[in-house]
Design an enzyme around this catalytic site. Structure first.
Site, mmCIF file in Angstrom:
data_model
loop_
_atom_site.group_PDB
_atom_site.id
_atom_site.type_symbol
_atom_site.label_atom_id
_atom_site.label_comp_id
_atom_site.label_asym_id
_atom_site.label_seq_id
_atom_site.Cartn_x
_atom_site.Cartn_y
_atom_site.Cartn_z
ATOM 1 N N CYS A 133 9.697 19.261 25.843
ATOM 2 C CA CYS A 133 8.797 19.857 24.564
ATOM 3 C C CYS A 133 7.563 20.236 25.426
ATOM 4 C CB CYS A 133 8.968 19.079 23.308
ATOM 5 S SG CYS A 133 8.894 17.289 24.019
ATOM 6 N N GLY A 247 27.755 22.449 27.204
ATOM 7 C CA GLY A 247 28.879 23.230 27.276
ATOM 8 C C GLY A 247 30.372 22.307 26.970
ATOM 9 N N THR A 269 26.680 21.706 21.077
ATOM 10 C CA THR A 269 26.836 23.184 20.235
ATOM 11 C C THR A 269 28.242 22.921 19.613
ATOM 12 O OG1 THR A 269 25.425 24.043 21.741
ATOM 13 C CG2 THR A 269 27.063 25.438 20.464
HETATM 14 C C1 LIG Z 1 20.435 23.479 17.455
HETATM 15 C C2 LIG Z 1 20.004 22.507 18.817
HETATM 16 C C3 LIG Z 1 18.788 21.507 18.375
HETATM 17 C C4 LIG Z 1 18.720 20.760 19.500
HETATM 18 N N1 LIG Z 1 17.613 19.812 19.523
HETATM 19 C C5 LIG Z 1 17.482 18.936 20.478
HETATM 20 C C6 LIG Z 1 16.279 17.963 20.298
HETATM 21 O O1 LIG Z 1 16.001 17.543 18.981
HETATM 22 N N2 LIG Z 1 16.277 17.005 21.347
HETATM 23 C C7 LIG Z 1 16.794 17.056 22.551
HETATM 24 O O2 LIG Z 1 16.470 16.433 23.535
HETATM 25 N N3 LIG Z 1 17.710 17.963 22.687
HETATM 26 C C8 LIG Z 1 17.916 19.095 21.886
HETATM 27 N N4 LIG Z 1 19.058 20.049 21.938
HETATM 28 C C9 LIG Z 1 19.794 19.991 22.965
HETATM 29 C C10 LIG Z 1 20.929 19.129 23.218
HETATM 30 O O3 LIG Z 1 20.962 17.973 23.043
HETATM 31 C C11 LIG Z 1 21.758 19.606 24.560
HETATM 32 O O4 LIG Z 1 21.025 18.846 25.657
HETATM 33 C C12 LIG Z 1 22.107 20.843 24.779
HETATM 34 O O5 LIG Z 1 22.384 21.734 23.798
HETATM 35 C C13 LIG Z 1 23.087 21.040 25.766
HETATM 36 O O6 LIG Z 1 24.438 20.564 25.242
HETATM 37 P P1 LIG Z 1 25.670 21.737 24.492
HETATM 38 O O7 LIG Z 1 25.712 22.872 25.524
HETATM 39 O O8 LIG Z 1 26.805 20.852 24.406
HETATM 40 O O9 LIG Z 1 25.018 21.922 23.196
HETATM 41 C C14 LIG Z 1 19.480 20.823 20.712
HETATM 42 C C15 LIG Z 1 20.495 21.807 21.051
HETATM 43 C C16 LIG Z 1 20.799 22.668 20.134
HETATM 44 C C17 LIG Z 1 21.905 23.621 20.167
#
Ligand SMILES: Cc1cc2nc3c(=O)[nH]c(=O)nc-3n(C[C@H](O)[C@H](O)[C@H](O)COP(=O)(O)O)c2cc1C
Length: 306
Positions: A133, A247, A269
């Site tokens: 962030c 993913g 996701t």
């Molecule tokens: C809608 C959304 C909100 C997210 N909010 C946060 C968050 O508040 N803090 C954080 O560390 N990562 C956040 N992430 C990142 C996820 O925790 C993760 O690291 C990232 O999406 C990769 O995993 P995935 O491909 O399975 O989604 C967010 C991801 C998505 C899609």
């Protein structure tokens, strides 16, 4: 050959009943999914990032679907630490699985203060630091892409708490192994890999970006090869537990990250299109281990042939 291979894993001093977690920001504070699946069968949950003060987040549109993934710019909407204590803590305190509380600050001092306050609540099995962030003092550049600031944030938290510290690295860097070293040197017990990749998409009819924030974080199966590559690069270099994410949508993709070197995986996701994915993955990993005659899931991270 045992039909019930060991699924227990350790992340530093933290033991998880199985290696499948759910990602910060994709699972609220757990309660939101409790009516849909038996969340006590998860390896644990990682909560939405909390900040010192409540955040309203970014204006809509905040999410858009992209090929094999999505872009989001939620802007850390959350109730703040006081709202967390009032509204989310009672449910989490009763939950009988490990809760990893994800924190995000505007400054390094805010991370340390959040760490102290969260530890005092007695609910967190570990802290995950969201360093993707914006650093308010340094013109909004993400903490996690600057090695000096990464060191300052992690070492400040390390001094503030005895909880296990899991630093969640940003993939938006050229050398992930170097940032991993910085986080380890600053006192991280474990790493989460990866957060979202910075992306952008455009509505060609309106000739505007789809997302009001213009850019957003790319997640979902589209980023899995990047996650696998980064986990592998870090795991072959440092002996540190890694929570792999990026993913993961089924057992095969979870096993891919475990073979790359992760000790556990986290589902993000995929929760939006299949809320049962995390539990299907626990069962699927068990089946894979039986088929491969592997007695312990911890063997996987040492099993990649290169
Ligand atoms: C809608 C959304 C909100 C997210 N909010 C946060 C968050 O508040 N803090 C954080 O560390 N990562 C956040 N992430 C990142 C996820 O925790 C993760 O690291 C990232 O999406 C990769 O995993 P995935 O491909 O399975 O989604 C967010 C991801 C998505 C899609």
């Amino acid at each position: 050959m045992a039909q019930t291979p060991n699924l227990k894993v350790t992340i530093g001093t933290l033991t998880l009943p199985n290696p499948v977690l759910v990602c910060s920001g994709t699972y609220g504070f757990g309660e939101e999914f409790a009516d849909i699946i038996d969340i006590t069968k998860l390896g644990g949950i990682i909560t939405k990032s909390i900040t010192l003060r409540p955040k309203k987040g970014n204006p809509p549109q905040r999410i858009v679907e992209t090929p094999s993934g999505m872009l989001n710019a939620i802007g850390l909407q959350n109730p703040g630490i006081d709202g967390f204590i009032k509204d989310k803590l009672p449910f989490l305190k009763k939950l009988k699985i490990p809760v990893i509380v994800n924190i995000a600050g505007d400054t390094p001092d805010e991370y340390a203060e959040l760490a102290r306050r969260v530890e005092s609540l007695g609910v967190a099995a570990a802290l995950e630091l969201n360093i993707s962030c914006p650093n308010v003092k340094k013109g909004g550049i993400a903490f996690g892409i600057d090695p000096h600031v990464t060191f300052e944030v992690v070492s400040g938290v390390r001094k503030a708490t005895r909880l296990p510290v899991v630093t969640k690295l940003s993939p938006n860097v050229t050398d992930i192994v170097f940032l991993a070293k910085v986080a380890i040197d600053a006192g991280s017990d474990a790493l989460s890999l990866i957060n979202t990749l910075l992306g952008m998409s455009i509505d060609i009819q309106k000739m505007r970006p789809h997302i009001a924030n213009i850019t957003g974080g790319l997640s979902g199966p589209a980023i899995r090869p990047v996650a696998v590559r980064m986990i592998w690069q870090v795991a072959r270099t440092y002996d540190i537990p890694i929570i792999g994410m990026g993913g993961v949508e089924d057992a095969a993709s979870a096993v891919e990250l475990l073979l790359a070197g992760a000790s556990a995986v986290s589902v993000g996701t995929a929760n939006f299109y299949n809320p049962r994915a995390p539990l299907e993955i626990v069962d699927g990993i068990r089946k894979y281990l039986v088929e491969k005659r592997i007695e312990d899931v911890n063997e996987l991270r040492k099993s990649l042939k290169v």
